[in-house]
Scaffold this active site. Structure first.
Site, short mmCIF file in Angstrom:
data_model
loop_
_atom_site.label_atom_id
_atom_site.label_comp_id
_atom_site.label_asym_id
_atom_site.label_seq_id
_atom_site.Cartn_x
_atom_site.Cartn_y
_atom_site.Cartn_z
N HIS A 257 -12.22 -14.36 1.77
CA HIS A 257 -13.62 -14.00 2.03
C HIS A 257 -14.14 -14.62 3.32
O HIS A 257 -13.72 -15.70 3.73
CB HIS A 257 -14.52 -14.37 0.84
CG HIS A 257 -14.52 -15.83 0.48
ND1 HIS A 257 -14.88 -16.29 -0.75
CD2 HIS A 257 -14.21 -16.94 1.19
CE1 HIS A 257 -14.82 -17.60 -0.78
NE2 HIS A 257 -14.41 -18.02 0.39
N ASN A 258 -15.03 -13.87 3.97
CA ASN A 258 -15.71 -14.31 5.21
C ASN A 258 -14.79 -14.40 6.42
O ASN A 258 -15.20 -14.91 7.47
CB ASN A 258 -16.40 -15.67 5.05
CG ASN A 258 -17.36 -15.72 3.88
OD1 ASN A 258 -17.86 -14.70 3.43
ND2 ASN A 258 -17.61 -16.92 3.37
#
Length: 352
Positions: A257-258
Site C-alpha cells: 500500500h501507498n
C-alpha cells in the site's frame, strides 16, 4: 518453435517495408520485395523466417542459418551468409521486437479466450455500469455498480471489476483477474490472475493483539502499464498506490500500500515492494529483490536480482547484494570473501 495453431502466420511483409517499420537499413543486394512471415531462432529458421544475431557465441549458428533475413549490428554484418538478407541497426533487440509486433499483431496483447466480441449473456453486468461501444466482456465476468469501461477494452472470463472502478480504452483485463478500488488508464494489460485494489497489510499492535488499520486509498494505474500474472497491487491506506505510465511488471510481484512507482520502470518476477516506498522513473529491479518500506529509489537506478534494499538509493546508481550497496563495493566484498575462503582451505605449514 512457434506453433501456427496459436499464432498463425499472415501474408508476411516485404523486407523493404519491414526495414522502414523497424528503423533498420536493408543491406545492399538483398531483395526488398522478398517476404518474411515468421520469426524463428537461427537454428530453426526457414526460407520465410526472420531471425536476429547479437551474441558472438552463436556465430556458428549464424553461418549455417537458412533464415530469409537476420537483424544484426553493422559490426557483425560480415558474419551473415551471402544467401541471407540482413537488416542493419544499432539496437537489434528493439528492431526484432518491432518486427515481431508487425508480423504478429495478435500476440501483442491478450485476446478473448472465447473468440467472441461484445457482452456475453453469461456475464453479470450491473445496470448502472457504463460500457462504451466495442467492449468485450466474457462469460462469468462480473462488472459492479457504477463501473465505467472505455471502448475496445477486453474483460476476460471470470474477471471481477468492483464497484466504481474506471478502466480506460483498449485495455486488457485477463481471465480471473480482480480489480477493486482502482482507476486504470488506456492500453493497460493485466494478465490472468492479477489482483488490484485489495487491502494493504496494515495492523496496529496493542494489548489485545493486532488491530486492523483501514485502507481507504485507491490504486491508480496510468496508461500503457503491463502487469504480469498473479501479481498483487494493494490499495493505499490513506493515500493512493500509483503505477506510472509505461511501467512493465512481471509475474508474481507484490506491491504494498501507498507505493509510488514512476514511469517506464521494469520490475522482474517475485519482487516485493513494501508499503510507502517510492520508485523513481526508469528504475529497473531484478527478480526476487526485496524493497523496504518508506524509502526512495531515485530515477534511473538499477537493482541487481536477489538483493535486499534497506535504504535510499541515489538516482542513476547500480546497487546489489544483501543488504544492497553500490555494485563496485558489493563486488569487492565478494572478491575479498572468496579470497579469504581460499586461504582458509589452503594447507597449514604444520600439515605439509
Amino acid at each position: 518453435m512457434p506453433d501456427s495453431i496459436f499464432f498463425p502466420r499472415g501474408d508476411g511483409l516485404a523486407l523493404g517495408d519491414l526495414a522502414k517499420m523497424v528503423g533498420a537499413a536493408l543491406v545492399s543486394g538483398a531483395d526488398p520485395e522478398r517476404k518474411v512471415s515468421g520469426l524463428a531462432p537461427l537454428t530453426e529458421a526457414g526460407a520465410e523466417d526472420l531471425s536476429f544475431f547479437d551474441n558472438s557465441r552463436y556465430a556458428d549458428d549464424l553461418a549455417a542459418t537458412a533464415a530469409a533475413c537476420v537483424i544484426v549490428e553493422l559490426k557483425n554484418l560480415r558474419l551473415v551468409p551471402a544467401q541471407t538478407g540482413a537488416l542493419v541497426t544499432s539496437d537489434v533487440q528493439s528492431a526484432f521486437a518491432a518486427a515481431g509486433q508487425a508480423l504478429f499483431p495478435r500476440a501483442v496483447a491478450p485476446t478473448a479466450a472465447s473468440g467472441q466480441t461484445g457482452l456475453s449473456p453469461r456475464a453479470n453486468v450491473h445496470p448502472t455500469a457504463r460500457i462504451e461501444d466495442g467492449v468485450t466482456v466474457e462469460a462469468f465476468a462480473v462488472i459492479g455498480p457504477h463501473v465505467a469501461i472505455g471502448c475496445d477494452t477486453l474483460v476476460g472470463a471470470g474477471a471481477v471489476i468492483g464497484a466504481g472502478c474506471r478502466i480506460g480504452r483498449a485495455s486488457r483485463i485477463g481471465p480471473g483477474s480482480c480489480v477493486t478500488h482502482a482507476l486504470i488508464g488506456n492500453r493497460v494489460i493485466l494478465h490472468p490472475g492479477v489482483r488490484v485494489g485489495q487491502d494493504g497489510f496494515g495492523y496496529a499492535a496493542g494489548p489485545k493483539g493486532l488491530m486492523k488499520s483501514v485502507q481507504i486509498g485507491r490504486v491508480i494505474i496510468q496508461d500503457d502499464v503491463e502487469i504480469g500474472a498473479n501479481t498483487a497491487v494493494d490499495r493505499g491506506a490513506i493515500r493512493d498506490t500509483v503505477i506510472g505510465e509505461g511501467t512493465k511488471i512481471d509475474n508474481q510481484v507484490q506491491i504494498g500500500h501507498n507505493v509510488i512507482i514512476g514511469r517506464h520502470c521494469a520490475i522482474v518476477a517475485q519482487v516485493a515492494i513494501s508499503g510507502s516506498a517510492t520508485i523513481g522513473d526508469g528504475v529497473m529491479i531484478g527478480g526476487q529483490t526485496a524493497i523496504n518500506g518508506h524509502l526512495t529509489i531515485g530515477d534511473g537506478a538499477q537493482i541487481a536480482a536477489v538483493s535486499s534494499v534497506a535504504g535510499d538509493v541515489p538516482a542513476g546508481a547500480r546497487w546489489g547484494g544483501t543488504p544492497a550497496k553500490p555494485v563496485r563495493e558489493w563486488f569487492r566484498e565478494i572478491t575479498l570473501l572468496s579470497e579469504l575462503a581460499k586461504k582458509r582451505r589452503s594447507p597449514r605449514k604444520n600439515d605439509e
